[in-house]
Design an enzyme around this catalytic site. Structure first.
Site, PDB file in Angstrom:
ATOM      1  N   GLU A   1       0.830  -1.199   0.000  1.00  0.00           N
ATOM      2  CA  GLU A   1       0.000   0.000   0.000  1.00  0.00           C
ATOM      3  C   GLU A   1       0.868   1.255   0.000  1.00  0.00           C
ATOM      4  OE1 GLU A   1      -3.622  -2.009   2.618  1.00  0.00           O
ATOM      5  OE2 GLU A   1      -1.936  -1.024   3.617  1.00  0.00           O
TER       6      GLU A   1
ATOM      7  N   ASP B   1     -11.780  -7.949  -0.935  1.00  0.00           N
ATOM      8  CA  ASP B   1     -12.440  -9.251  -0.936  1.00  0.00           C
ATOM      9  C   ASP B   1     -13.769  -9.130  -0.198  1.00  0.00           C
ATOM     10  OD1 ASP B   1     -10.645  -8.877   1.378  1.00  0.00           O
ATOM     11  OD2 ASP B   1     -11.499 -10.754   2.068  1.00  0.00           O
TER      12      ASP B   1
END
Length: 217
Positions: A12, A180
Site C-alpha cells: 500500500e 475481498d
C-alpha cells in the site's frame, strides 16, 4: 493544510507514496494491527502535526451492494473485538472502549467532501469495524456481522487510528478499497487475486481526496 496518510503494508505504501509529491502530504506505514496503527498515528501527530489524518488501505467488504474495488469511506468506526463487559456499568456497548465514544465519526465536512468526489469507482459511506483478525473464513465474518450487520468494511487499523486522533483532537477519516468479500469467498482467494490483478490504481479516491484538501488550503 497538512495531511497525513497512514497505511499498514509495504504494498500500500508503494502505491500511495508515488501519488504525492507535495511537502504538505506525508505517507507513512504503521504496520498491521491496532497497536501498530495507534503507535504510527501518534508518531505522525508528534512529528508531522497534521491537520487531518487519513487511514488508507484495503479491507474486507460486506453487503449485497458492495463489490471488489469499491471504496468504503468511514461514516462511523468501532471495534469488532472489544468488549468491556457490564461489571462496572451497563452502558458500555459492544465494540466500545469504556470511557470513549461508542463510535468515532469524521467531521461532517470531511465526509461531505469525500462523497462529492468525481470518481470512476463506487464509494460507500458506512461503518468500518476494526479488529486484530484477518478475516479469511465465512464463519469469522458471520460472527462479526452478527454484532454489526450494518458494517460495510472490516479492517485491522482504522478505528485504532481514529481513537488516537480523537484523543489528540486531530481530524480523521478512513478510505478502504474492498479487496475481498469474505461471505462470498473461500480461504481469502479474492484477497490474493486483488493484489495480483486489480490493485493498481485502486487508491485513486484517496489521491483525489487529498488533492481537494490541499487545493482548498
Amino acid at each position: 493544510m497538512k495531511v497525513g496518510v497512514i497505511v499498514a503494508m509495504d504494498k500500500e505504501l508503494r502505491q500511495l507514496q508515488s501519488l504525492f509529491t507535495d511537502g504538505n502530504v506525508v505517507v507513512q506505514k504503521c504496520g498491521i494491527g491496532k497497536v501498530n496503527a495507534a503507535l504510527g498515528a501518534q508518531r505522525m501527530i508528534n512529528e508531522f502535526h497534521p491537520d487531518v489524518i487519513i487511514s488508507s488501505g484495503c479491507a474486507g467488504g460486506n453487503g449485497e451492494d458492495v463489490n471488489i474495488q469499491d471504496v468504503v469511506v468511514s461514516s462511523q468506526l468501532t471495534y469488532h473485538d472489544v468488549y468491556c463487559g457490564t461489571a462496572i456499568d451497563d452502558c458500555t456497548q459492544y465494540g466500545q472502549v469504556q470511557g470513549l465514544p461508542v463510535r468515532y465519526e469524521p467531521a461532517p465536512w470531511l465526509l461531505e467532501k469525500a462523497l462529492s468526489l468525481p470518481c470512476d469507482v463506487k464509494v460507500h459511506p458506512g461503518l468500518i469495524v476494526t479488529g486484530d483478525w484477518f478475516v479469511d473464513s465465512k464463519e469469522k465474518m458471520r460472527e462479526i456481522v452478527g454484532h454489526f450487520p450494518e458494517a460495510k468494511a472490516v479492517d485491522m487499523e482504522s478505528c485504532a487510528i481514529a481513537q488516537t486522533c480523537y484523543i489528540n483532537k486531530v481530524e480523521f477519516i478512513s478510505f478502504r478499497v474492498v479487496s475481498d468479500i469474505p461471505l462470498r469467498d473461500t480461504d481469502a482467494s479474492q484477497y490474493h487475486n486483488f493484489w495480483d490483478t486489480v490493485a493498481e490504481h485502486s487508491f485513486e479516491v484517496t489521491k483525489n481526496f487529498v488533492a481537494t484538501l490541499v487545493k482548498s488550503e
